[in-house]
Design an enzyme around this catalytic site. Structure first.
Site, PDB file in Angstrom:
ATOM      1  N   CYS A   1      38.873  32.865  33.260  1.00 12.64           N
ATOM      2  CA  CYS A   1      38.228  31.583  33.592  1.00 12.64           C
ATOM      3  C   CYS A   1      37.964  30.753  32.329  1.00 12.64           C
ATOM      4  O   CYS A   1      38.900  30.214  31.763  1.00 12.64           O
ATOM      5  CB  CYS A   1      36.983  31.832  34.428  1.00 12.64           C
ATOM      6  SG  CYS A   1      36.477  30.374  35.341  1.00 12.64           S
TER       7      CYS A   1
ATOM      8  N   HIS B   1      37.885  35.782  38.237  1.00 14.65           N
ATOM      9  CA  HIS B   1      37.062  36.790  37.556  1.00 14.65           C
ATOM     10  C   HIS B   1      37.227  38.180  38.157  1.00 14.65           C
ATOM     11  O   HIS B   1      36.396  38.587  38.968  1.00 14.65           O
ATOM     12  CB  HIS B   1      35.580  36.425  37.703  1.00 14.65           C
ATOM     13  CG  HIS B   1      35.163  35.155  37.056  1.00 14.65           C
ATOM     14  ND1 HIS B   1      34.684  35.103  35.768  1.00 14.65           N
ATOM     15  CD2 HIS B   1      35.142  33.887  37.511  1.00 14.65           C
ATOM     16  CE1 HIS B   1      34.382  33.863  35.466  1.00 14.65           C
ATOM     17  NE2 HIS B   1      34.645  33.101  36.500  1.00 14.65           N
TER      18      HIS B   1
ATOM     19  N   GLU C   1      36.426  40.771  36.816  1.00 20.58           N
ATOM     20  CA  GLU C   1      35.279  41.550  36.323  1.00 20.58           C
ATOM     21  C   GLU C   1      34.061  41.463  37.235  1.00 20.58           C
ATOM     22  O   GLU C   1      33.154  42.271  37.123  1.00 20.58           O
ATOM     23  CB  GLU C   1      34.917  41.124  34.888  1.00 20.58           C
ATOM     24  CG  GLU C   1      34.262  39.758  34.719  1.00 20.58           C
ATOM     25  CD  GLU C   1      35.241  38.590  34.712  1.00 20.58           C
ATOM     26  OE1 GLU C   1      36.412  38.775  35.090  1.00 20.58           O
ATOM     27  OE2 GLU C   1      34.810  37.478  34.350  1.00 20.58           O
TER      28      GLU C   1
HETATM   29  N1  GLN Z   1      34.233  25.540  34.314  1.00 20.37           N
HETATM   30  C1  GLN Z   1      33.953  26.461  33.265  1.00 20.37           C
HETATM   31  C2  GLN Z   1      34.439  25.919  31.925  1.00 20.37           C
HETATM   32  O1  GLN Z   1      34.871  24.811  31.813  1.00 20.37           O
HETATM   33  C3  GLN Z   1      34.569  27.818  33.500  1.00 20.37           C
HETATM   34  C4  GLN Z   1      33.845  28.521  34.632  1.00 20.37           C
HETATM   35  C5  GLN Z   1      33.880  30.007  34.551  1.00 20.37           C
HETATM   36  O2  GLN Z   1      34.213  30.620  33.535  1.00 20.37           O
HETATM   37  N2  GLN Z   1      33.477  30.603  35.630  1.00 20.37           N
HETATM   38  O3  GLN Z   1      34.371  26.633  30.964  1.00 20.37           O
END
Ligand code: GLN
Length: 198
Positions: free
Chosen positions: A83, A178, A180
């Site tokens: 992410c 994710h 994790e």
């Molecule tokens: N939107 C977040 C960002 O720009 C990422 C979100 C996440 O890691 N769950 O970093």
């Protein structure tokens, strides 16, 4: 070849560090939290967790980590970003906040928050051919997508609408979701494979 028990670094500036550490605790790997440049010297691979990419970017610069991480990636250190971690690995961002930088290394253009805000988070059963059956239970939380990628980048998974949400480029692995947080361990196992092969 890494012959000792693999030492996995988790970039521990912000984000879901503990969740990643918990996954590796069930596997044949030791976890080191990475907060300073010298921490990078003792790890065989690095996880960049989910969280807020712009905050991790700012903290990495404040802690003098940015250049060391870039050098480690350029030197072939296996890296897995989830992410926000995927965002930080992207060479190009479609919609950075003002001044936001990435570590780069992955020849992709990523769009942050591609599905909207926190309320637009969702979970899907995602087919990931490289992992086989069953599908991955994938949690998307303010998740990015890969909008465009270079020829050296292997898409590993896409949503039904075709948007790419997992990629690999040599020893760099990145997922928009994710594993994790959902008890999925196969991406972490794939990362450990890259780490052992080094
Ligand atoms: N939107 C977040 C960002 O720009 C990422 C979100 C996440 O890691 N769950 O970093």
């Amino acid at each position: 070849m890494v012959t000792h028990r693999p030492r996995v670094g988790i970039l521990a500036l912000q984000g879901d560090v503990r969740e990643h550490a918990r996954v590796f605790a069930q596997m044949d790997a030791d976890v080191h939290l990475v907060r300073r440049p010298e921490d990078l010297a003792v790890v065989d691979g690095l996880v960049i967790p989910g969280g807020e990419s712009s905050v991790i970017d700012k903290l990495a610069r404040a802690f003098g980590m940015r250049e060391s991480i870039r050098a480690a990636i350029a030197g072939g250190l296996p890296v897995y970003g989830t992410c926000a971690g995927m965002i930080l690995l992207a060479d190009r961002l479609e919609n950075p906040i003002a001044g936001q930088q990435t570590f780069g290394g992955l020849d992709v253009t990523v769009r942050r928050n591609a599905f909207g805000g926190q309320v637009d988070s969702f979970e899907v059963a995602l087919e990931v051919p490289v992992l086989g059956a069953p599908p991955v239970h994938a949690a998307f939380i303010r998740a990015p997508v890969v909008e465009e990628h270079g020829r050296g980048v292997e898409p590993l998974a896409a949503l039904d609408d075709g948007r790419i949400v997992a990629v690999r480029q040599g020893p760099i692995l990145a997922t928009a979701f994710h594993p994790e947080v959902s008890g999925e361990t196969r991406f972490h196992a794939l990362f450990l494979d890259a780490l052992r092969a080094r």
